[in-house]
Design an enzyme around this catalytic site. Structure first.
Site, PDB file in Angstrom:
ATOM      1  CE1 TYR A 139      63.738  45.341  16.962  1.00 57.19           C
ATOM      2  CE2 TYR A 139      61.516  44.578  17.481  1.00 57.19           C
ATOM      3  CZ  TYR A 139      62.885  44.355  17.416  1.00 57.19           C
ATOM      4  OH  TYR A 139      63.374  43.154  17.835  1.00 57.19           O
ATOM      5  CG  HIS A 153      46.217  35.013  39.081  1.00 60.05           C
ATOM      6  ND1 HIS A 153      45.430  34.029  39.643  1.00 60.05           N
ATOM      7  CD2 HIS A 153      45.366  35.983  38.666  1.00 60.05           C
ATOM      8  CE1 HIS A 153      44.151  34.391  39.552  1.00 60.05           C
ATOM      9  NE2 HIS A 153      44.083  35.562  38.962  1.00 60.05           N
ATOM     10  CG  HIS A 204      43.131  37.406  34.236  1.00 62.84           C
ATOM     11  ND1 HIS A 204      43.798  38.377  34.950  1.00 62.84           N
ATOM     12  CD2 HIS A 204      42.568  36.589  35.156  1.00 62.84           C
ATOM     13  CE1 HIS A 204      43.627  38.156  36.244  1.00 62.84           C
ATOM     14  NE2 HIS A 204      42.893  37.072  36.398  1.00 62.84           N
ATOM     15  CG  HIS A 219      42.902  39.909  40.425  1.00 65.60           C
ATOM     16  ND1 HIS A 219      41.698  40.158  39.814  1.00 65.60           N
ATOM     17  CD2 HIS A 219      43.233  38.642  40.064  1.00 65.60           C
ATOM     18  CE1 HIS A 219      41.311  39.085  39.141  1.00 65.60           C
ATOM     19  NE2 HIS A 219      42.232  38.158  39.272  1.00 65.60           N
ATOM     20  CG  ASP A 267      61.896  49.231  23.121  1.00 64.41           C
ATOM     21  OD1 ASP A 267      62.148  50.411  22.843  1.00 64.41           O
ATOM     22  OD2 ASP A 267      62.754  48.322  23.110  1.00 64.41           O
TER      23      ASP A 267
HETATM   24 ZN    ZN Z   1      42.334  36.370  38.250  1.00 62.17          ZN
END
Ligand code: ZN
Length: 219
Positions: free
Chosen positions: A213, A96, A94, A159, A119
């Site tokens: 690849y 930002h 995660h 977010h 790709d």
């Molecule tokens: Zn967050």
């Protein structure tokens, strides 16, 4: 095995810093413990410079702390939900990161207008729903958006980015590539209208990259 995974996940947090995907402590990597209903994740509020393998905490798939001295990341419930509902996923990231989150703030999917996107993501990078932290809504939004989708990245509306992978490293790669294409497509949009790529060409690029690849044994 858990100690090795803690080392790997600790090391991968440095990649988030290296690629400029995070500020302060707002971003995290987790990894599923092979063969166990457990995963390891960043502790909450610890700066990237202070992270050590020992500080990485172990949680069960309900997000409860199993081992570790610190509280797990505030995003732990979202990671746990993904591991519970996507058994093929072994890594979750995660961030930002700036450009991708700018697309998320506008609630707009990043269109597939670069061969590198075809790709890596096999099409557009989709937008997930607006969701507040504190229950399973973020996890649910990630799983519902990415299930049946080629993309390993989702822009959670207003977010930021969540990515999934067959390993923590693959999820980090998806987060790095997501930010890279978000930036390039953004700049392209400032210059005019990016040209679409034919679906058949997207399919063929995706198929080649995923199956031919590189050196598969090193992924
Ligand atoms: Zn967050």
């Amino acid at each position: 095995m858990i100690d090795e995974l803690r080392k790997e996940v600790c090391r991968l947090h440095a990649e988030l810093v290296r690629y400029g995907l995070v500020v302060w402590t707002a971003g995290n990597v987790s990894g599923r413990v092979p063969g166990e209903d457990l995963f390891v994740i960043k502790p909450s509020g610890v700066s990237y410079d202070d992270l050590t393998p020992e500080s990485i905490v172990v949680c069960d798939l309900d997000g409860n702390l199993v081992e570790g001295d610190l509280a797990p990341s505030s995003d732990t419930a979202a990671h746990a939900y993904v591991y519970r509902h996507m058994p093929h996923v072994n890594g979750v990231v995660h961030t930002h990161s700036t450009y991708a989150s700018a697309w998320a703030a506008r609630g707009e999917a990043i269109p597939c207008v670069l061969t590198a996107m075809a790709d890596e993501f096999g099409g557009e990078i989709p937008v997930g729903p607006f969701a507040l932290i504190g229950n399973d809504d973020i996890g649910k939004g990630i799983v519902e958006t990415l299930t049946g989708h080629r993309s390993r990245a989702v822009l959670m509306r207003n977010h930021g980015v969540f990515t999934i992978g067959e390993s923590p490293k693959a999820a980090v790669k998806a987060a790095v590539m997501c930010e890279d294409v978000a930036r390039t497509v953004h700049i392209s949009c400032q210059l005019g209208t990016p040209l679409p790529i034919e679906q058949a060409d997207i399919d063929s690029l995706y198929d080649r990259y995923q199956n031919v690849y590189g050196q598969r044994s090193h992924l």
